[in-house]
Scaffold this motif. Structure first.
Motif, PDB file in Angstrom:
ATOM      1  N   THR A  54       0.834  -1.208   0.000  1.00 55.57           N
ATOM      2  CA  THR A  54       0.000   0.000   0.000  1.00 55.57           C
ATOM      3  C   THR A  54       0.865   1.253   0.000  1.00 55.57           C
ATOM      4  OG1 THR A  54      -1.732  -1.183   1.206  1.00 55.57           O
ATOM      5  CG2 THR A  54      -1.843   1.219   1.212  1.00 55.57           C
TER       6      THR A  54
ATOM      7  N   GLY B 217      -4.697  -2.046   0.061  1.00 57.59           N
ATOM      8  CA  GLY B 217      -5.386  -1.568   1.253  1.00 57.59           C
ATOM      9  C   GLY B 217      -6.546  -2.461   1.644  1.00 57.59           C
TER      10      GLY B 217
ATOM     11  N   TRP C 209      -5.122  -5.518   3.073  1.00 52.37           N
ATOM     12  CA  TRP C 209      -4.622  -5.159   4.400  1.00 52.37           C
ATOM     13  C   TRP C 209      -5.762  -5.280   5.416  1.00 52.37           C
ATOM     14  CZ3 TRP C 209      -2.208   0.363   5.373  1.00 52.37           C
ATOM     15  CH2 TRP C 209      -1.840   0.490   6.704  1.00 52.37           C
TER      16      TRP C 209
END
Length: 87
Positions: free
Chosen positions: A32, A48, A51
């Motif tokens: 990211t 993201g 994540w």
């Protein structure tokens, strides 16, 4: 089919899943940040999102580890009887 000896004989992959989730979390954070720095917002958004998925998975794994060896996956599975004390 359950035999009733699962608490004594079962092997849990939660620790391995913990370390794999942590490894993925590190890579997704790095991805990211890296994609943001090189100006690729689409790939940064993908990293993201992954994540976020890795963070939720890590939280669930830690929760299951803290619940101990008698974690029960659902209401339709009866609880185990407590283990006999060792002499």
């Amino acid at each position: 089919m359950r035999t009733g000896s699962e608490p004594a004989t079962a092997r849990s992959a939660l620790r391995m899943r913990f370390w794999l989730s942590l490894w993925g979390l590190v890579w997704f954070i790095a991805g990211t940040v890296g994609f943001v720095l090189v100006g690729q917002p689409g790939w940064a958004a993908v990293c993201g999102a992954l994540w976020l998925v890795a963070t939720v998975d890590l939280a669930l794994v830690v929760r299951h580890i803290r619940q101990g060896p008698h974690y029960q996956p659902g209401r339709d599975i009866p609880p185990y009887s407590p283990p006999a004390p060792r002499r």
